[in-house]
Design a protein around this motif. Structure first.
Motif, PDB file in Angstrom:
ATOM      1  N   MET A 138      48.998  42.644  42.558  1.00  0.00           N
ATOM      2  CA  MET A 138      47.696  42.287  42.551  1.00  0.00           C
ATOM      3  C   MET A 138      47.643  41.643  41.279  1.00  0.00           C
ATOM      4  O   MET A 138      47.905  42.115  40.075  1.00  0.00           O
ATOM      5  CB  MET A 138      46.981  43.478  42.657  1.00  0.00           C
ATOM      6  N   PRO A 139      46.864  40.230  41.041  1.00  0.00           N
ATOM      7  CA  PRO A 139      46.794  39.912  40.071  1.00  0.00           C
ATOM      8  C   PRO A 139      45.728  40.537  39.142  1.00  0.00           C
ATOM      9  O   PRO A 139      44.953  41.469  39.527  1.00  0.00           O
ATOM     10  CB  PRO A 139      46.135  38.456  40.349  1.00  0.00           C
ATOM     11  N   PRO A 140      45.694  40.247  37.755  1.00  0.00           N
ATOM     12  CA  PRO A 140      44.983  41.092  36.897  1.00  0.00           C
ATOM     13  C   PRO A 140      43.490  40.639  37.000  1.00  0.00           C
ATOM     14  O   PRO A 140      43.156  39.476  37.599  1.00  0.00           O
ATOM     15  CB  PRO A 140      45.402  40.643  35.339  1.00  0.00           C
ATOM     16  N   PRO A 141      42.590  41.325  36.750  1.00  0.00           N
ATOM     17  CA  PRO A 141      41.121  41.166  36.771  1.00  0.00           C
ATOM     18  C   PRO A 141      40.957  39.848  35.872  1.00  0.00           C
ATOM     19  O   PRO A 141      41.266  39.663  35.110  1.00  0.00           O
ATOM     20  CB  PRO A 141      40.274  42.287  36.557  1.00  0.00           C
ATOM     21  N   THR A 142      40.089  38.958  36.483  1.00  0.00           N
ATOM     22  CA  THR A 142      39.439  37.752  35.669  1.00  0.00           C
ATOM     23  C   THR A 142      38.232  38.227  34.619  1.00  0.00           C
ATOM     24  O   THR A 142      37.764  39.198  34.689  1.00  0.00           O
ATOM     25  CB  THR A 142      38.860  36.770  36.819  1.00  0.00           C
ATOM     26  N   ILE A 143      38.066  37.346  33.780  1.00  0.00           N
ATOM     27  CA  ILE A 143      36.805  37.445  32.943  1.00  0.00           C
ATOM     28  C   ILE A 143      35.835  37.746  33.713  1.00  0.00           C
ATOM     29  O   ILE A 143      35.078  38.821  33.131  1.00  0.00           O
ATOM     30  CB  ILE A 143      36.788  36.055  31.753  1.00  0.00           C
ATOM     31  N   LEU A 144      35.384  37.165  34.763  1.00  0.00           N
ATOM     32  CA  LEU A 144      34.257  37.408  35.358  1.00  0.00           C
ATOM     33  C   LEU A 144      34.107  38.781  36.047  1.00  0.00           C
ATOM     34  O   LEU A 144      33.240  39.435  35.951  1.00  0.00           O
ATOM     35  CB  LEU A 144      34.162  36.424  36.494  1.00  0.00           C
ATOM     36  N   ALA A 145      35.239  39.244  36.424  1.00  0.00           N
ATOM     37  CA  ALA A 145      35.263  40.499  36.880  1.00  0.00           C
ATOM     38  C   ALA A 145      35.039  41.615  36.057  1.00  0.00           C
ATOM     39  O   ALA A 145      34.528  42.573  36.050  1.00  0.00           O
ATOM     40  CB  ALA A 145      36.847  40.857  37.787  1.00  0.00           C
ATOM     41  N   ILE A 146      35.855  41.294  34.888  1.00  0.00           N
ATOM     42  CA  ILE A 146      35.577  42.260  33.792  1.00  0.00           C
ATOM     43  C   ILE A 146      34.291  42.329  33.031  1.00  0.00           C
ATOM     44  O   ILE A 146      33.591  43.495  32.833  1.00  0.00           O
ATOM     45  CB  ILE A 146      36.750  41.922  32.489  1.00  0.00           C
ATOM     46  N   LYS A 147      33.571  41.276  33.065  1.00  0.00           N
ATOM     47  CA  LYS A 147      32.338  41.141  32.368  1.00  0.00           C
ATOM     48  C   LYS A 147      31.222  41.758  33.569  1.00  0.00           C
ATOM     49  O   LYS A 147      30.312  42.728  33.148  1.00  0.00           O
ATOM     50  CB  LYS A 147      31.736  39.791  32.055  1.00  0.00           C
ATOM     51  N   THR A 148      31.770  41.683  34.776  1.00  0.00           N
ATOM     52  CA  THR A 148      30.778  42.498  36.049  1.00  0.00           C
ATOM     53  C   THR A 148      30.996  43.670  35.818  1.00  0.00           C
ATOM     54  O   THR A 148      29.770  44.602  35.867  1.00  0.00           O
ATOM     55  CB  THR A 148      31.343  41.907  37.246  1.00  0.00           C
ATOM     56  N   SER A 149      32.004  44.277  35.791  1.00  0.00           N
ATOM     57  CA  SER A 149      32.255  45.784  35.460  1.00  0.00           C
ATOM     58  C   SER A 149      31.564  46.044  34.115  1.00  0.00           C
ATOM     59  O   SER A 149      31.249  47.411  34.362  1.00  0.00           O
ATOM     60  CB  SER A 149      33.811  46.055  35.320  1.00  0.00           C
ATOM     61  N   ALA A 150      31.441  45.469  33.331  1.00  0.00           N
ATOM     62  CA  ALA A 150      30.672  45.796  31.783  1.00  0.00           C
ATOM     63  C   ALA A 150      29.274  46.016  32.155  1.00  0.00           C
ATOM     64  O   ALA A 150      28.810  47.115  31.798  1.00  0.00           O
ATOM     65  CB  ALA A 150      31.142  45.215  30.793  1.00  0.00           C
ATOM     66  N   VAL A 151      28.912  45.217  32.898  1.00  0.00           N
ATOM     67  CA  VAL A 151      27.170  45.392  33.236  1.00  0.00           C
ATOM     68  C   VAL A 151      27.152  46.457  34.306  1.00  0.00           C
ATOM     69  O   VAL A 151      26.294  47.399  33.509  1.00  0.00           O
ATOM     70  CB  VAL A 151      26.693  44.193  33.867  1.00  0.00           C
ATOM     71  N   LYS A 152      28.030  46.743  35.123  1.00  0.00           N
ATOM     72  CA  LYS A 152      27.832  47.898  35.990  1.00  0.00           C
ATOM     73  C   LYS A 152      28.048  49.052  35.121  1.00  0.00           C
ATOM     74  O   LYS A 152      27.047  50.142  35.283  1.00  0.00           O
ATOM     75  CB  LYS A 152      28.653  47.846  37.001  1.00  0.00           C
ATOM     76  N   ARG A 153      28.752  49.234  34.349  1.00  0.00           N
ATOM     77  CA  ARG A 153      29.400  50.326  33.407  1.00  0.00           C
ATOM     78  C   ARG A 153      27.623  50.666  32.418  1.00  0.00           C
ATOM     79  O   ARG A 153      27.502  51.693  32.289  1.00  0.00           O
ATOM     80  CB  ARG A 153      30.391  50.276  32.492  1.00  0.00           C
ATOM     81  N   PHE A 154      27.365  49.750  31.965  1.00  0.00           N
ATOM     82  CA  PHE A 154      26.086  50.064  31.041  1.00  0.00           C
ATOM     83  C   PHE A 154      24.829  50.402  31.758  1.00  0.00           C
ATOM     84  O   PHE A 154      23.981  51.347  31.277  1.00  0.00           O
ATOM     85  CB  PHE A 154      25.718  48.695  30.124  1.00  0.00           C
ATOM     86  N   ILE A 155      24.773  49.859  33.123  1.00  0.00           N
ATOM     87  CA  ILE A 155      23.551  50.313  33.896  1.00  0.00           C
ATOM     88  C   ILE A 155      23.801  51.870  34.294  1.00  0.00           C
ATOM     89  O   ILE A 155      22.748  52.531  33.958  1.00  0.00           O
ATOM     90  CB  ILE A 155      23.677  49.574  35.381  1.00  0.00           C
ATOM     91  N   ASN A 156      25.096  52.184  34.477  1.00  0.00           N
ATOM     92  CA  ASN A 156      25.257  53.590  34.780  1.00  0.00           C
ATOM     93  C   ASN A 156      25.156  54.428  33.479  1.00  0.00           C
ATOM     94  O   ASN A 156      24.595  55.749  33.516  1.00  0.00           O
ATOM     95  CB  ASN A 156      26.583  53.876  35.347  1.00  0.00           C
ATOM     96  N   ASP A 157      25.474  53.865  32.195  1.00  0.00           N
ATOM     97  CA  ASP A 157      25.336  54.603  31.024  1.00  0.00           C
ATOM     98  C   ASP A 157      23.817  54.947  30.867  1.00  0.00           C
ATOM     99  O   ASP A 157      23.506  55.932  30.507  1.00  0.00           O
ATOM    100  CB  ASP A 157      26.146  53.931  29.927  1.00  0.00           C
ATOM    101  N   GLU A 158      22.899  54.138  31.032  1.00  0.00           N
ATOM    102  CA  GLU A 158      21.554  54.065  30.642  1.00  0.00           C
ATOM    103  C   GLU A 158      20.996  55.066  31.813  1.00  0.00           C
ATOM    104  O   GLU A 158      20.443  55.950  31.245  1.00  0.00           O
ATOM    105  CB  GLU A 158      20.808  52.760  30.793  1.00  0.00           C
ATOM    106  N   ALA A 159      21.299  54.939  32.821  1.00  0.00           N
ATOM    107  CA  ALA A 159      21.031  56.022  33.749  1.00  0.00           C
ATOM    108  C   ALA A 159      21.257  57.452  33.563  1.00  0.00           C
ATOM    109  O   ALA A 159      20.402  58.403  33.471  1.00  0.00           O
ATOM    110  CB  ALA A 159      21.388  55.619  35.231  1.00  0.00           C
ATOM    111  N   GLY A 160      22.509  57.492  32.989  1.00  0.00           N
ATOM    112  CA  GLY A 160      23.319  58.907  32.566  1.00  0.00           C
ATOM    113  C   GLY A 160      22.142  59.444  31.343  1.00  0.00           C
ATOM    114  O   GLY A 160      22.108  60.733  31.421  1.00  0.00           O
TER     115      GLY A 160
END
Length: 110
Positions: free
Chosen positions: A1-23
């Protein structure tokens, strides 16, 4: 499996911050309820109540910090999405969904 791309990493960061705020919002509700119970019952000493007030204030203070990080992450993801040329449609769609969800969270009043 190839490493995640910059776009995938940035997408994950946004999702994480959304979850953090909800938490943090959930934690704030729990801690405020705990404080109200302590004050109402009258069984806790002044030190315990003061400590619980401190917990509530620290949780309140964390929300704007996470919100600022979310705002920055959404902007970075938007820029990365515009620059993305070699990404799959699925990765691009995930990024668009994360941007949309992030903007919805940012549009809510704290």
């Amino acid at each position: 499996m190839p490493p995640p791309t910059i776009l995938a990493i940035k997408t994950s960061a946004v999702k994480r911050f959304i979850n953090d705020e909800a938490g943090y919002h959930q934690e704030l509700a729990v801690e405020q309820a705990r404080l109200e119970k302590m004050e109402k019952d009258g069984e806790s000493d002044e030190y315990a109540i003061a400590q619980q007030k401190k917990v509530v204030e620290e949780t309140k203070a964390a929300i704007p910090v996470v919100r600022g990080k979310l705002e920055l992450a959404v902007k970075e993801l938007e820029s990365q999405l515009q620059a993305a040329t070699n990404e799959t449609d699925l990765v691009k769609e995930n990024a668009r969904n994360a941007i949309s969800n992030g903007e919805k969270v940012l549009a809510t009043v704290v």
